[in-house]
Design a protein around this motif. Structure first.
Motif, short mmCIF file in Angstrom:
data_model
loop_
_atom_site.label_atom_id
_atom_site.label_comp_id
_atom_site.label_asym_id
_atom_site.label_seq_id
_atom_site.Cartn_x
_atom_site.Cartn_y
_atom_site.Cartn_z
N VAL A 1 0.79 -1.26 -0.05
CA VAL A 1 0.05 -0.21 -0.01
C VAL A 1 0.81 1.32 -0.03
O VAL A 1 1.80 1.37 0.86
N ASP A 2 0.87 2.06 -1.00
CA ASP A 2 1.34 3.40 -1.05
C ASP A 2 0.61 4.36 -0.30
O ASP A 2 -0.40 4.70 -0.80
N LEU A 3 1.22 5.12 0.55
CA LEU A 3 0.46 6.06 1.54
C LEU A 3 0.99 7.51 1.18
O LEU A 3 2.01 7.81 0.79
N LEU A 4 -0.07 8.54 1.28
CA LEU A 4 0.40 10.10 1.36
C LEU A 4 -0.25 10.43 2.65
O LEU A 4 -1.73 10.47 2.45
N THR A 5 0.61 10.56 3.81
CA THR A 5 -0.14 11.24 4.75
C THR A 5 0.56 12.27 5.54
O THR A 5 2.04 12.48 5.61
N ASP A 6 -0.29 13.16 6.39
CA ASP A 6 0.27 14.00 7.35
C ASP A 6 0.54 13.46 8.70
O ASP A 6 0.77 14.06 9.77
N ASN A 7 -0.03 12.35 9.24
CA ASN A 7 0.01 11.76 10.28
C ASN A 7 0.18 10.15 9.92
O ASN A 7 -0.78 9.27 10.34
N LYS A 8 1.48 9.61 9.94
CA LYS A 8 1.65 8.25 9.55
C LYS A 8 1.11 7.49 10.92
O LYS A 8 0.71 6.35 10.52
N ASN A 9 1.27 7.63 11.94
CA ASN A 9 1.00 6.95 13.18
C ASN A 9 -0.65 6.61 13.19
O ASN A 9 -1.17 5.63 13.32
N ARG A 10 -1.33 7.74 12.78
CA ARG A 10 -2.94 7.41 12.66
C ARG A 10 -3.24 6.61 11.60
O ARG A 10 -4.23 5.55 11.63
N THR A 11 -2.49 6.72 10.43
CA THR A 11 -2.68 6.09 9.23
C THR A 11 -2.73 4.63 9.44
O THR A 11 -3.37 3.64 9.07
N VAL A 12 -1.23 4.28 9.98
CA VAL A 12 -1.01 2.85 10.12
C VAL A 12 -1.86 2.21 10.92
O VAL A 12 -2.23 1.11 10.95
N GLY A 13 -2.37 2.66 12.16
CA GLY A 13 -3.21 2.13 13.11
C GLY A 13 -4.62 1.87 12.26
O GLY A 13 -5.20 0.87 12.56
N GLU A 14 -5.01 2.87 11.45
CA GLU A 14 -6.29 2.73 10.70
C GLU A 14 -6.32 1.41 9.80
O GLU A 14 -7.06 0.61 9.38
N LEU A 15 -5.08 1.55 9.10
CA LEU A 15 -4.89 0.29 8.17
C LEU A 15 -4.78 -1.05 8.65
O LEU A 15 -5.22 -2.16 8.09
N ARG A 16 -4.24 -0.99 10.08
CA ARG A 16 -4.06 -2.36 10.40
C ARG A 16 -5.15 -2.64 10.94
O ARG A 16 -5.68 -4.03 10.70
N ARG A 17 -6.23 -2.13 11.41
CA ARG A 17 -7.88 -2.60 11.60
C ARG A 17 -8.46 -2.98 10.32
O ARG A 17 -9.14 -3.88 10.28
N ILE A 18 -8.26 -2.34 9.18
CA ILE A 18 -8.83 -2.84 7.91
C ILE A 18 -8.37 -4.07 7.59
O ILE A 18 -8.93 -4.97 7.12
N PHE A 19 -6.89 -4.06 7.53
CA PHE A 19 -6.29 -5.72 7.60
C PHE A 19 -6.91 -6.52 8.15
O PHE A 19 -7.46 -7.91 7.71
N GLU A 20 -6.83 -6.44 9.66
CA GLU A 20 -7.48 -7.47 10.66
C GLU A 20 -8.72 -7.88 10.47
O GLU A 20 -9.35 -8.95 10.68
N ASP A 21 -9.64 -6.65 10.15
CA ASP A 21 -11.07 -7.12 10.07
C ASP A 21 -11.56 -7.94 8.68
O ASP A 21 -12.56 -8.53 8.68
N ARG A 22 -10.42 -8.11 7.83
CA ARG A 22 -10.92 -8.74 6.53
C ARG A 22 -9.84 -10.02 6.69
O ARG A 22 -9.66 -10.20 5.39
N GLY A 23 -9.53 -10.39 7.51
CA GLY A 23 -8.59 -11.52 7.45
C GLY A 23 -7.26 -11.57 6.86
O GLY A 23 -6.94 -12.58 6.54
N ALA A 24 -6.84 -10.41 6.76
CA ALA A 24 -5.63 -10.47 6.26
C ALA A 24 -4.59 -9.88 7.41
O ALA A 24 -4.91 -9.56 8.53
N LYS A 25 -3.39 -9.78 7.14
CA LYS A 25 -2.24 -9.82 8.36
C LYS A 25 -1.20 -8.86 7.75
O LYS A 25 -0.92 -8.64 6.57
N THR A 26 -1.04 -7.93 8.69
CA THR A 26 0.12 -6.93 8.59
C THR A 26 1.67 -7.49 8.39
O THR A 26 1.74 -8.47 9.04
#
Length: 243
Positions: free
Chosen positions: A99-124
């Motif tokens: 996943v390529d990101l463009l963000t002004d708050n990497k910590n927030r974005t990473v946390g949100e993406l981790r939930r997207i992965f986990e909620d859909r049976g994927a692993k970080t």
């Protein structure tokens, strides 16, 4: 000539979805600002910025909007900077997801993406675990009704490009990054406007998955693309054969 048509079809789908959501302008402006902040405001000296401006103009972003974004990125201080980074993981069936990101708050974005992965049976995954499976390449797509295949092949050979395939109603051209600008100019000289012409990440090999897992992967990709800070999603999943 080898191709990666499945990946490109996902990319086409993403582009169409972005336009419908009205998020495409925002993402293109993020690219412009990031490139200008890193490499300076002069596109004649900043190749990355020049490419970002071309993409924005191709998508009909107004020139004054582009100019304001460059000025803001290069003159304002103290505000959050837009950072380009990557997030890596594994989807259903063990396929690689980058996943390529463009963000002004990497910590927030990473946390949100981790939930997207986990909620859909994927692993970080840790940085570098997945990215090595993808090569940075130029990707250009041209509609088949815009140029004859023989003429396209001649053009590609002249431009030093030797990798293309067909998918649906388009030709997909994969090239070394150093040839991308020359290929765009060669197409423009023949008055052929590509549907897509940009730097991308192409998987070095594909992983076959069944129809059920492939559907889950597409659901994951769609959820990731819905996130405002996600720029591109790449996978090495090859869908089930049809026909």
């Amino acid at each position: 000539m080898a191709g990666h048509s499945h990946w490109a079809r996902i990319k086409h789908k993403k582009a169409a979805t972005d336009a419908k959501r009205g998020k495409l302008f925002s993402r293109l402006i993020k690219h412009v600002m990031s490139a200008a902040r890193i490499g300076g405001a002069d596109p004649s000296q900043n190749i990355t910025l020049r490419e970002c401006i071309d993409r924005a103009k191709d998508a009909s972003v107004p020139s004054d909007t582009i100019d304001r974004a460059i000025k803001k990125a290069t003159t304002e201080t103290g505000g959050p900077a837009i950072e380009a980074s990557a997030y890596e993981g594994y989807g259903p069936g063990g396929v690689a997801v980058l996943v390529d990101l463009l963000t002004d708050n990497k910590n927030r974005t990473v946390g949100e993406l981790r939930r997207i992965f986990e909620d859909r049976g994927a692993k970080t995954a840790q940085a570098g675990s997945v990215s090595w499976m993808f090569e940075r390449k130029g990707l250009v797509t041209v509609r088949k009704d815009a140029i004859l295949e023989d003429a396209l092949l001649e053009l590609l050979l002249e431009a030093g490009v030797d990798d293309y395939t067909t998918a649906g109603d388009v030709f997909e051209i994969i090239c070394d990054p150093k040839h991308l600008q020359g290929l765009k100019l060669a197409l423009a000289a023949r008055k052929v406007k590509p549907e897509l012409a940009e730097m991308s990440r192409i998987p070095t090999s594909m992983v076959d998955v069944d129809a059920e897992k492939f559907q889950k992967i597409e659901t994951l990709i769609e959820a990731l693309e819905d996130h405002d800070d996600v720029d591109n999603v790449y996978t090495n999943a090859a869908g089930p054969a049809t026909g």
